[in-house]
Motif scaffolding. Structure first.
Motif, PDB file in Angstrom:
ATOM      1  N   THR A   4       0.830  -1.202   0.000  1.00 12.08           N
ATOM      2  CA  THR A   4       0.000   0.000   0.000  1.00 12.08           C
ATOM      3  C   THR A   4       0.863   1.250   0.000  1.00 12.08           C
ATOM      4  O   THR A   4       0.626   2.188  -0.769  1.00 12.08           O
ATOM      5  CB  THR A   4      -0.934  -0.009   1.225  1.00 12.08           C
ATOM      6  OG1 THR A   4      -1.689  -1.211   1.226  1.00 12.08           O
ATOM      7  CG2 THR A   4      -1.862   1.183   1.196  1.00 12.08           C
ATOM      8  N   LEU A   7       2.495   1.701  -3.421  1.00  9.55           N
ATOM      9  CA  LEU A   7       1.585   2.214  -4.440  1.00  9.55           C
ATOM     10  C   LEU A   7       1.221   3.675  -4.202  1.00  9.55           C
ATOM     11  O   LEU A   7       1.061   4.446  -5.155  1.00  9.55           O
ATOM     12  CB  LEU A   7       0.330   1.352  -4.500  1.00  9.55           C
ATOM     13  CG  LEU A   7       0.548  -0.065  -5.026  1.00  9.55           C
ATOM     14  CD1 LEU A   7      -0.737  -0.862  -4.937  1.00  9.55           C
ATOM     15  CD2 LEU A   7       1.076  -0.039  -6.447  1.00  9.55           C
ATOM     16  N   ILE A   8       1.100   4.095  -2.949  1.00  5.67           N
ATOM     17  CA  ILE A   8       0.826   5.495  -2.647  1.00  5.67           C
ATOM     18  C   ILE A   8       1.974   6.378  -3.114  1.00  5.67           C
ATOM     19  O   ILE A   8       1.755   7.437  -3.715  1.00  5.67           O
ATOM     20  CB  ILE A   8       0.555   5.685  -1.137  1.00  5.67           C
ATOM     21  CG1 ILE A   8      -0.795   5.084  -0.769  1.00  5.67           C
ATOM     22  CG2 ILE A   8       0.606   7.162  -0.747  1.00  5.67           C
ATOM     23  CD1 ILE A   8      -1.063   5.022   0.710  1.00  5.67           C
ATOM     24  N   VAL A  10       4.137   5.701  -5.507  1.00  7.59           N
ATOM     25  CA  VAL A  10       4.138   5.712  -6.971  1.00  7.59           C
ATOM     26  C   VAL A  10       3.076   6.687  -7.490  1.00  7.59           C
ATOM     27  O   VAL A  10       3.329   7.464  -8.408  1.00  7.59           O
ATOM     28  CB  VAL A  10       3.926   4.293  -7.538  1.00  7.59           C
ATOM     29  CG1 VAL A  10       3.658   4.330  -9.025  1.00  7.59           C
ATOM     30  CG2 VAL A  10       5.139   3.424  -7.239  1.00  7.59           C
ATOM     31  N   ALA A  11       1.897   6.667  -6.887  1.00  9.38           N
ATOM     32  CA  ALA A  11       0.837   7.596  -7.294  1.00  9.38           C
ATOM     33  C   ALA A  11       1.246   9.043  -7.041  1.00  9.38           C
ATOM     34  O   ALA A  11       0.982   9.931  -7.869  1.00  9.38           O
ATOM     35  CB  ALA A  11      -0.455   7.268  -6.556  1.00  9.38           C
ATOM     36  N   LEU A  12       1.903   9.300  -5.921  1.00  9.84           N
ATOM     37  CA  LEU A  12       2.381  10.650  -5.637  1.00  9.84           C
ATOM     38  C   LEU A  12       3.459  11.086  -6.628  1.00  9.84           C
ATOM     39  O   LEU A  12       3.511  12.263  -7.018  1.00  9.84           O
ATOM     40  CB  LEU A  12       2.916  10.740  -4.209  1.00  9.84           C
ATOM     41  CG  LEU A  12       1.852  10.715  -3.115  1.00  9.84           C
ATOM     42  CD1 LEU A  12       2.516  10.653  -1.742  1.00  9.84           C
ATOM     43  CD2 LEU A  12       0.953  11.927  -3.223  1.00  9.84           C
ATOM     44  N   GLN A  13       4.313  10.158  -7.035  1.00  8.05           N
ATOM     45  CA  GLN A  13       5.324  10.481  -8.040  1.00  8.05           C
ATOM     46  C   GLN A  13       4.672  10.885  -9.353  1.00  8.05           C
ATOM     47  O   GLN A  13       5.078  11.859  -9.979  1.00  8.05           O
ATOM     48  CB  GLN A  13       6.232   9.284  -8.302  1.00  8.05           C
ATOM     49  CG  GLN A  13       7.280   9.061  -7.277  1.00  8.05           C
ATOM     50  CD  GLN A  13       8.147   7.875  -7.653  1.00  8.05           C
ATOM     51  OE1 GLN A  13       7.661   6.889  -8.193  1.00  8.05           O
ATOM     52  NE2 GLN A  13       9.420   7.976  -7.362  1.00  8.05           N
ATOM     53  N   ILE A  14       3.663  10.153  -9.768  1.00 11.40           N
ATOM     54  CA  ILE A  14       2.967  10.467 -11.019  1.00 11.40           C
ATOM     55  C   ILE A  14       2.256  11.811 -10.907  1.00 11.40           C
ATOM     56  O   ILE A  14       2.316  12.632 -11.824  1.00 11.40           O
ATOM     57  CB  ILE A  14       1.993   9.334 -11.387  1.00 11.40           C
ATOM     58  CG1 ILE A  14       2.784   8.068 -11.736  1.00 11.40           C
ATOM     59  CG2 ILE A  14       1.082   9.742 -12.530  1.00 11.40           C
ATOM     60  CD1 ILE A  14       1.945   6.832 -11.860  1.00 11.40           C
ATOM     61  N   ALA A  15       1.594  12.061  -9.771  1.00  7.82           N
ATOM     62  CA  ALA A  15       0.903  13.336  -9.576  1.00  7.82           C
ATOM     63  C   ALA A  15       1.897  14.502  -9.582  1.00  7.82           C
ATOM     64  O   ALA A  15       1.635  15.555 -10.173  1.00  7.82           O
ATOM     65  CB  ALA A  15       0.129  13.312  -8.266  1.00  7.82           C
TER      66      ALA A  15
END
Length: 67
Positions: A4, A7-8, A10-15
């Protein structure tokens, strides 16, 4: 580092990358690449995996199991 948290991040990196590009700054791809390498390093370190050069890659399925 559990799945978890991984993945959080990774999502923050993309954002962050999308916001960085939207603001017109350059070299966002370099940030994503370098931070991805660092993230994978710590993911492997905290899952007690050998370094990539330390042996075979049979421990890769650990990425897809719950800890």
């Amino acid at each position: 580092m559990n799945r978890t948290f991984f993945l959080i991040i990774v999502a923050l990196q993309i954002a962050f990358f999308l916001a960085w590009e939207h603001l017109g700054y350059s070299h966002g791809e370099a940030y994503v690449f370098l931070s991805g390498i660092v993230l994978l390093y710590f993911r492997r370190k905290y899952m007690d995996m050998k370094p990539y050069w330390g042996g075979d890659l049979s421990d890769i399925p650990k990425y897809f199991t719950r800890k």
